[in-house]
Design a protein around this motif. Structure first.
Motif, mmCIF file in Angstrom:
data_model
loop_
_atom_site.group_PDB
_atom_site.id
_atom_site.type_symbol
_atom_site.label_atom_id
_atom_site.label_comp_id
_atom_site.label_asym_id
_atom_site.label_seq_id
_atom_site.Cartn_x
_atom_site.Cartn_y
_atom_site.Cartn_z
ATOM 1 N N PRO A 195 36.403 79.710 -32.428
ATOM 2 C CA PRO A 195 36.874 78.686 -33.374
ATOM 3 C C PRO A 195 38.079 77.882 -32.932
ATOM 4 O O PRO A 195 38.338 76.829 -33.484
ATOM 5 N N HIS A 196 38.848 78.383 -31.960
ATOM 6 C CA HIS A 196 40.050 77.663 -31.548
ATOM 7 C C HIS A 196 39.893 77.177 -30.121
ATOM 8 O O HIS A 196 39.769 77.969 -29.189
ATOM 9 N N ARG A 197 39.904 75.852 -29.942
ATOM 10 C CA ARG A 197 39.775 75.245 -28.627
ATOM 11 C C ARG A 197 40.838 74.159 -28.485
ATOM 12 O O ARG A 197 41.540 73.829 -29.443
ATOM 13 N N SER A 198 40.924 73.581 -27.301
ATOM 14 C CA SER A 198 41.913 72.526 -27.083
ATOM 15 C C SER A 198 41.403 71.524 -26.059
ATOM 16 O O SER A 198 40.594 71.855 -25.195
ATOM 17 N N ALA A 199 41.877 70.284 -26.187
ATOM 18 C CA ALA A 199 41.517 69.217 -25.250
ATOM 19 C C ALA A 199 42.436 68.026 -25.508
ATOM 20 O O ALA A 199 43.209 68.009 -26.471
ATOM 21 N N VAL A 239 39.595 68.984 -36.712
ATOM 22 C CA VAL A 239 38.640 69.978 -37.220
ATOM 23 C C VAL A 239 37.225 69.425 -37.119
ATOM 24 O O VAL A 239 36.886 68.432 -37.778
ATOM 25 N N GLU A 240 36.419 70.055 -36.267
ATOM 26 C CA GLU A 240 34.985 69.765 -36.244
ATOM 27 C C GLU A 240 34.374 70.660 -37.315
ATOM 28 O O GLU A 240 34.313 71.879 -37.160
ATOM 29 N N LEU A 241 33.957 70.071 -38.419
ATOM 30 C CA LEU A 241 33.480 70.846 -39.567
ATOM 31 C C LEU A 241 32.180 71.587 -39.283
ATOM 32 O O LEU A 241 31.867 72.582 -39.947
ATOM 33 N N GLY A 242 31.428 71.114 -38.301
ATOM 34 C CA GLY A 242 30.150 71.729 -37.961
ATOM 35 C C GLY A 242 29.369 70.799 -37.059
ATOM 36 O O GLY A 242 29.877 69.759 -36.619
ATOM 37 N N TYR A 243 28.130 71.179 -36.796
ATOM 38 C CA TYR A 243 27.280 70.400 -35.892
ATOM 39 C C TYR A 243 26.105 69.787 -36.638
ATOM 40 O O TYR A 243 25.248 70.504 -37.173
ATOM 41 N N ASN A 282 46.199 78.363 -36.334
ATOM 42 C CA ASN A 282 45.983 79.782 -36.634
ATOM 43 C C ASN A 282 45.797 80.012 -38.126
ATOM 44 O O ASN A 282 44.963 80.831 -38.544
ATOM 45 N N ALA A 283 46.559 79.279 -38.934
ATOM 46 C CA ALA A 283 46.418 79.399 -40.394
ATOM 47 C C ALA A 283 45.034 78.939 -40.830
ATOM 48 O O ALA A 283 44.403 79.550 -41.708
ATOM 49 N N LEU A 284 44.539 77.869 -40.223
ATOM 50 C CA LEU A 284 43.197 77.373 -40.543
ATOM 51 C C LEU A 284 42.130 78.414 -40.224
ATOM 52 O O LEU A 284 41.216 78.643 -41.026
ATOM 53 N N VAL A 285 42.241 79.019 -39.066
ATOM 54 C CA VAL A 285 41.253 80.040 -38.684
ATOM 55 C C VAL A 285 41.272 81.197 -39.678
ATOM 56 O O VAL A 285 40.226 81.679 -40.117
ATOM 57 N N ARG A 286 42.479 81.631 -40.052
ATOM 58 C CA ARG A 286 42.589 82.745 -41.004
ATOM 59 C C ARG A 286 41.959 82.412 -42.354
ATOM 60 O O ARG A 286 41.269 83.240 -42.959
ATOM 61 N N GLY A 308 28.870 75.862 -36.639
ATOM 62 C CA GLY A 308 30.135 76.355 -37.158
ATOM 63 C C GLY A 308 31.311 75.441 -36.881
ATOM 64 O O GLY A 308 31.259 74.552 -36.039
ATOM 65 N N ALA A 309 32.381 75.658 -37.622
ATOM 66 C CA ALA A 309 33.579 74.829 -37.528
ATOM 67 C C ALA A 309 34.464 75.266 -36.362
ATOM 68 O O ALA A 309 34.573 76.447 -36.049
ATOM 69 N N THR A 310 35.096 74.277 -35.730
ATOM 70 C CA THR A 310 36.006 74.523 -34.614
ATOM 71 C C THR A 310 37.290 73.743 -34.849
ATOM 72 O O THR A 310 37.249 72.594 -35.293
ATOM 73 N N ILE A 311 38.428 74.366 -34.553
ATOM 74 C CA ILE A 311 39.723 73.708 -34.710
ATOM 75 C C ILE A 311 40.287 73.427 -33.323
ATOM 76 O O ILE A 311 40.426 74.337 -32.504
ATOM 77 N N TYR A 312 40.609 72.160 -33.077
ATOM 78 C CA TYR A 312 41.126 71.731 -31.781
ATOM 79 C C TYR A 312 42.601 71.359 -31.884
ATOM 80 O O TYR A 312 43.016 70.690 -32.829
ATOM 81 N N THR A 313 43.370 71.777 -30.883
ATOM 82 C CA THR A 313 44.743 71.323 -30.722
ATOM 83 C C THR A 313 44.836 70.555 -29.403
ATOM 84 O O THR A 313 43.928 70.611 -28.572
#
Length: 233
Positions: free
Chosen positions: A169-173, A188-192, A153-157, A90-95
């Protein structure tokens, strides 16, 4: 600005069937650029539009040079077998965050930040890095950080209905490519590529079209909110 990760000598992650991250994210970036341009609302720039290597500093430099209003970096990760390669997807969004939200995010940022080493670029950590941290995170704590969070947040929605998101779906580093004071930025990690289902989807034009549409909708929502806020009551 759309930033397809890796490129050239740096292939990024590799799937079991030898799909390369650099090719997958470039295809996704081109589809996203096509959809954004088609709206007639955006001046779309890319850090690369072919199979070439672009260093992390060059990516940041291009973003600053063009004075972009939003920076979206696209990637596709892989995990070793012992870390759940067959099940994590699955996709993950990083800030950006000085402290990673979790160990997996910390390791992912560490890996992405070392991508220049693949091309033989000598990366020196030290005083400069400390100075950047001090200045940058002061700025990032304010307006730019808030805008990055809003867009995340908009991306997740918008991605949620497409059923492509990871469980968290929302992580940070501390991703170097997100260390921008002038522009909100997300990775954005589109997937694995290590997951069979994700691998198949990532290599499917129809799936990339669907995800690009969701990201485009998120960008529309983000700028609509910014514009409304700037206009005032």
């Amino acid at each position: 600005m759309i930033d397809p990760g890796h490129g050239g000598i740096d292939g990024g992650a590799v799937s079991p069937s030898n799909l390369l991250e650099k090719d997958i994210v470039l295809a996704a970036a081109k589809e996203l650029a096509r959809q954004l341009t088609a709206t007639g609302r955006y001046d779309v720039r890319m850090t690369r539009d072919s199979d070439v290597f672009v260093s992390l500093d060059q990516r940041l430099g291009l973003s600053a040079k063009h004075g972009v209003d939003l920076f979206v970096s696209l990637h596709a990760d892989s995990l070793p077998e012992q870390e759940g390669a067959q099940v994590v997807r699955g996709a993950t969004i990083y800030t950006l965050s000085e402290r990673a939200s979790d160990e997996r995010s910390r390791l992912m940022a560490e890996k992405e930040n070392a991508s220049d080493l693949v091309a033989g670029i000598n990366v020196v950590e030290g005083a400069d890095d400390d100075a950047v941290k001090g200045i940058l995170f002061d700025l990032m704590k304010r307006e730019t950080a808030n805008f990055s969070a809003d867009f995340s947040n908009a991306l997740v929605r918008k991605l949620k209905p497409a059923k492509v998101l990871a469980r968290t779906p929302h992580r940070s580093a501390a991703f170097k490519v997100l260390k921008q004071t002038h522009a909100p930025s997300v990775l954005v990690e589109l997937g694995y590529l290590s997951n069979p289902e994700d691998e198949k989807l990532l290599n499917t034009p129809a799936w990339r079209k669907k995800v690009a549409a969701a990201i485009t909708a998120a960008i529309d929502a983000y700028f609509s909110k910014r514009t409304a806020g700037a206009a005032g009551p």
